[in-house]
Design a protein around this motif. Sequence first.
Motif, PDB file in Angstrom:
ATOM      1  N   ASP A  78       0.877  -1.167   0.000  1.00 52.28           N
ATOM      2  CA  ASP A  78       0.000   0.000   0.000  1.00 52.28           C
ATOM      3  C   ASP A  78       0.918   1.221   0.000  1.00 52.28           C
ATOM      4  O   ASP A  78       1.445   1.604   1.050  1.00 52.28           O
ATOM      5  CB  ASP A  78      -0.912  -0.017   1.228  1.00 52.28           C
ATOM      6  CG  ASP A  78      -1.932   1.107   1.227  1.00 52.28           C
ATOM      7  OD1 ASP A  78      -1.709   2.124   0.542  1.00 52.28           O
ATOM      8  OD2 ASP A  78      -2.943   0.981   1.915  1.00 52.28           O
ATOM      9  N   ASN A  79       1.106   1.806  -1.156  1.00 48.17           N
ATOM     10  CA  ASN A  79       2.043   2.916  -1.271  1.00 48.17           C
ATOM     11  C   ASN A  79       1.570   4.144  -0.492  1.00 48.17           C
ATOM     12  O   ASN A  79       2.392   4.943  -0.023  1.00 48.17           O
ATOM     13  CB  ASN A  79       2.272   3.276  -2.734  1.00 48.17           C
ATOM     14  CG  ASN A  79       3.069   2.219  -3.474  1.00 48.17           C
ATOM     15  OD1 ASN A  79       3.745   1.394  -2.857  1.00 48.17           O
ATOM     16  ND2 ASN A  79       2.979   2.226  -4.792  1.00 48.17           N
ATOM     17  N   ALA A  80       0.271   4.313  -0.359  1.00 50.14           N
ATOM     18  CA  ALA A  80      -0.244   5.454   0.395  1.00 50.14           C
ATOM     19  C   ALA A  80       0.122   5.357   1.870  1.00 50.14           C
ATOM     20  O   ALA A  80       0.216   6.383   2.558  1.00 50.14           O
ATOM     21  CB  ALA A  80      -1.751   5.553   0.234  1.00 50.14           C
ATOM     22  N   LYS A  81       0.322   4.138   2.344  1.00 42.29           N
ATOM     23  CA  LYS A  81       0.662   3.920   3.747  1.00 42.29           C
ATOM     24  C   LYS A  81       2.119   3.531   3.939  1.00 42.29           C
ATOM     25  O   LYS A  81       2.533   3.213   5.058  1.00 42.29           O
ATOM     26  CB  LYS A  81      -0.235   2.836   4.341  1.00 42.29           C
ATOM     27  CG  LYS A  81      -1.709   3.212   4.383  1.00 42.29           C
ATOM     28  CD  LYS A  81      -2.536   2.112   5.019  1.00 42.29           C
ATOM     29  CE  LYS A  81      -4.003   2.520   5.096  1.00 42.29           C
ATOM     30  NZ  LYS A  81      -4.843   1.456   5.721  1.00 42.29           N
ATOM     31  N   ASN A  82       2.889   3.532   2.858  1.00 42.69           N
ATOM     32  CA  ASN A  82       4.307   3.125   2.940  1.00 42.69           C
ATOM     33  C   ASN A  82       4.462   1.768   3.612  1.00 42.69           C
ATOM     34  O   ASN A  82       5.387   1.557   4.418  1.00 42.69           O
ATOM     35  CB  ASN A  82       5.137   4.171   3.699  1.00 42.69           C
ATOM     36  CG  ASN A  82       5.366   5.427   2.889  1.00 42.69           C
ATOM     37  OD1 ASN A  82       4.910   5.555   1.750  1.00 42.69           O
ATOM     38  ND2 ASN A  82       6.070   6.373   3.471  1.00 42.69           N
ATOM     39  N   THR A  83       3.589   0.845   3.267  1.00 39.85           N
ATOM     40  CA  THR A  83       3.539  -0.427   3.971  1.00 39.85           C
ATOM     41  C   THR A  83       3.511  -1.594   2.993  1.00 39.85           C
ATOM     42  O   THR A  83       2.821  -1.550   1.970  1.00 39.85           O
ATOM     43  CB  THR A  83       2.301  -0.488   4.875  1.00 39.85           C
ATOM     44  OG1 THR A  83       2.345   0.605   5.807  1.00 39.85           O
ATOM     45  CG2 THR A  83       2.263  -1.788   5.662  1.00 39.85           C
ATOM     46  N   VAL A  84       4.247  -2.625   3.339  1.00 39.32           N
ATOM     47  CA  VAL A  84       4.174  -3.897   2.634  1.00 39.32           C
ATOM     48  C   VAL A  84       3.673  -4.945   3.627  1.00 39.32           C
ATOM     49  O   VAL A  84       4.022  -4.910   4.802  1.00 39.32           O
ATOM     50  CB  VAL A  84       5.541  -4.302   2.025  1.00 39.32           C
ATOM     51  CG1 VAL A  84       6.634  -4.409   3.082  1.00 39.32           C
ATOM     52  CG2 VAL A  84       5.434  -5.574   1.203  1.00 39.32           C
ATOM     53  N   TYR A  85       2.830  -5.830   3.128  1.00 42.61           N
ATOM     54  CA  TYR A  85       2.191  -6.837   3.972  1.00 42.61           C
ATOM     55  C   TYR A  85       2.593  -8.238   3.516  1.00 42.61           C
ATOM     56  O   TYR A  85       2.913  -8.462   2.347  1.00 42.61           O
ATOM     57  CB  TYR A  85       0.672  -6.720   3.890  1.00 42.61           C
ATOM     58  CG  TYR A  85       0.119  -5.376   4.285  1.00 42.61           C
ATOM     59  CD1 TYR A  85      -0.216  -4.437   3.313  1.00 42.61           C
ATOM     60  CD2 TYR A  85      -0.077  -5.049   5.617  1.00 42.61           C
ATOM     61  CE1 TYR A  85      -0.731  -3.205   3.663  1.00 42.61           C
ATOM     62  CE2 TYR A  85      -0.586  -3.811   5.979  1.00 42.61           C
ATOM     63  CZ  TYR A  85      -0.916  -2.894   4.998  1.00 42.61           C
ATOM     64  OH  TYR A  85      -1.425  -1.669   5.347  1.00 42.61           O
ATOM     65  N   LEU A  86       2.516  -9.163   4.449  1.00 44.88           N
ATOM     66  CA  LEU A  86       2.627 -10.577   4.131  1.00 44.88           C
ATOM     67  C   LEU A  86       1.502 -11.287   4.877  1.00 44.88           C
ATOM     68  O   LEU A  86       1.557 -11.438   6.091  1.00 44.88           O
ATOM     69  CB  LEU A  86       3.985 -11.155   4.522  1.00 44.88           C
ATOM     70  CG  LEU A  86       4.201 -12.601   4.102  1.00 44.88           C
ATOM     71  CD1 LEU A  86       4.295 -12.699   2.573  1.00 44.88           C
ATOM     72  CD2 LEU A  86       5.465 -13.179   4.734  1.00 44.88           C
ATOM     73  N   GLN A  87       0.479 -11.670   4.137  1.00 48.18           N
ATOM     74  CA  GLN A  87      -0.623 -12.445   4.713  1.00 48.18           C
ATOM     75  C   GLN A  87      -0.234 -13.908   4.672  1.00 48.18           C
ATOM     76  O   GLN A  87       0.065 -14.450   3.603  1.00 48.18           O
ATOM     77  CB  GLN A  87      -1.905 -12.219   3.911  1.00 48.18           C
ATOM     78  CG  GLN A  87      -3.084 -13.035   4.405  1.00 48.18           C
ATOM     79  CD  GLN A  87      -3.553 -12.629   5.787  1.00 48.18           C
ATOM     80  OE1 GLN A  87      -3.669 -11.434   6.080  1.00 48.18           O
ATOM     81  NE2 GLN A  87      -3.822 -13.602   6.632  1.00 48.18           N
ATOM     82  N   MET A  88      -0.237 -14.538   5.825  1.00 44.64           N
ATOM     83  CA  MET A  88       0.199 -15.927   5.933  1.00 44.64           C
ATOM     84  C   MET A  88      -0.956 -16.775   6.442  1.00 44.64           C
ATOM     85  O   MET A  88      -1.425 -16.580   7.576  1.00 44.64           O
ATOM     86  CB  MET A  88       1.398 -16.036   6.877  1.00 44.64           C
ATOM     87  CG  MET A  88       2.547 -15.122   6.498  1.00 44.64           C
ATOM     88  SD  MET A  88       4.020 -15.394   7.506  1.00 44.64           S
ATOM     89  CE  MET A  88       3.428 -14.882   9.103  1.00 44.64           C
ATOM     90  N   ASN A  89      -1.426 -17.677   5.616  1.00 46.04           N
ATOM     91  CA  ASN A  89      -2.524 -18.579   5.964  1.00 46.04           C
ATOM     92  C   ASN A  89      -2.018 -20.016   6.006  1.00 46.04           C
ATOM     93  O   ASN A  89      -0.951 -20.339   5.474  1.00 46.04           O
ATOM     94  CB  ASN A  89      -3.642 -18.447   4.936  1.00 46.04           C
ATOM     95  CG  ASN A  89      -4.231 -17.055   4.882  1.00 46.04           C
ATOM     96  OD1 ASN A  89      -4.299 -16.343   5.886  1.00 46.04           O
ATOM     97  ND2 ASN A  89      -4.679 -16.655   3.702  1.00 46.04           N
ATOM     98  N   SER A  90      -2.822 -20.872   6.622  1.00 48.20           N
ATOM     99  CA  SER A  90      -2.491 -22.307   6.713  1.00 48.20           C
ATOM    100  C   SER A  90      -1.054 -22.503   7.180  1.00 48.20           C
ATOM    101  O   SER A  90      -0.285 -23.271   6.595  1.00 48.20           O
ATOM    102  CB  SER A  90      -2.700 -22.978   5.350  1.00 48.20           C
ATOM    103  OG  SER A  90      -4.027 -22.815   4.902  1.00 48.20           O
ATOM    104  N   LEU A  91      -0.708 -21.828   8.243  1.00 49.93           N
ATOM    105  CA  LEU A  91       0.671 -21.865   8.726  1.00 49.93           C
ATOM    106  C   LEU A  91       1.055 -23.259   9.199  1.00 49.93           C
ATOM    107  O   LEU A  91       0.226 -24.011   9.740  1.00 49.93           O
ATOM    108  CB  LEU A  91       0.865 -20.845   9.838  1.00 49.93           C
ATOM    109  CG  LEU A  91       1.009 -19.402   9.338  1.00 49.93           C
ATOM    110  CD1 LEU A  91       0.725 -18.413  10.451  1.00 49.93           C
ATOM    111  CD2 LEU A  91       2.403 -19.180   8.769  1.00 49.93           C
ATOM    112  N   LYS A  92       2.323 -23.576   8.992  1.00 50.88           N
ATOM    113  CA  LYS A  92       2.878 -24.872   9.368  1.00 50.88           C
ATOM    114  C   LYS A  92       4.039 -24.655  10.346  1.00 50.88           C
ATOM    115  O   LYS A  92       4.669 -23.588  10.327  1.00 50.88           O
ATOM    116  CB  LYS A  92       3.395 -25.591   8.131  1.00 50.88           C
ATOM    117  CG  LYS A  92       2.363 -25.781   7.032  1.00 50.88           C
ATOM    118  CD  LYS A  92       3.004 -26.410   5.803  1.00 50.88           C
ATOM    119  CE  LYS A  92       1.976 -26.583   4.695  1.00 50.88           C
ATOM    120  NZ  LYS A  92       2.580 -27.190   3.469  1.00 50.88           N
ATOM    121  N   PRO A  93       4.358 -25.654  11.146  1.00 49.26           N
ATOM    122  CA  PRO A  93       5.505 -25.509  12.062  1.00 49.26           C
ATOM    123  C   PRO A  93       6.801 -25.132  11.332  1.00 49.26           C
ATOM    124  O   PRO A  93       7.622 -24.392  11.888  1.00 49.26           O
ATOM    125  CB  PRO A  93       5.597 -26.891  12.720  1.00 49.26           C
ATOM    126  CG  PRO A  93       4.190 -27.382  12.713  1.00 49.26           C
ATOM    127  CD  PRO A  93       3.605 -26.893  11.418  1.00 49.26           C
TER     128      PRO A  93
END
Length: 131
Positions: A78-93
């Motif tokens: 999101d360039n307006a928020k100067n933010t990069v995200y990493l959505q992590m689903n189905s997480l594993k050990p």
Amino acid sequence: QVQLVESGGGLVQAGGSLRLSCVASGRTFSGRTFSNYALGWFRQAPGKERDIVAAIGWTGLTTYYTDSVKGRFTISRDNAKNTVYLQMNSLKPEDTAVYYCAARTVGATDPVVAAASYDYWGQGTQVTVSS
């Protein structure tokens, strides 16, 4: 100088989800700002090297994922928020690691995979997935 600050890590059970955020501040000496940056997420488990997880080009239109996270993780910016995200689903050990965001301030349309190509790094956020 550019500063990167990650957040969103924590302890989660296998199968759960987390969303990591990385906020950038400052600018390069050449005046480049966040919208010019290629961005990446890396992770490092104890005793292992720092490996690429996902990357996104400066346009946001192209992304890269390492094979082990394809279909489970999503990188976005999101360039307006100067933010990069990493959505992590189905997480594993095996996703347990310290996660770092990185910025390459000489913008690249294509995602940048090599750690050595990045100019700035965050301090990291711990992600622990219990079985």
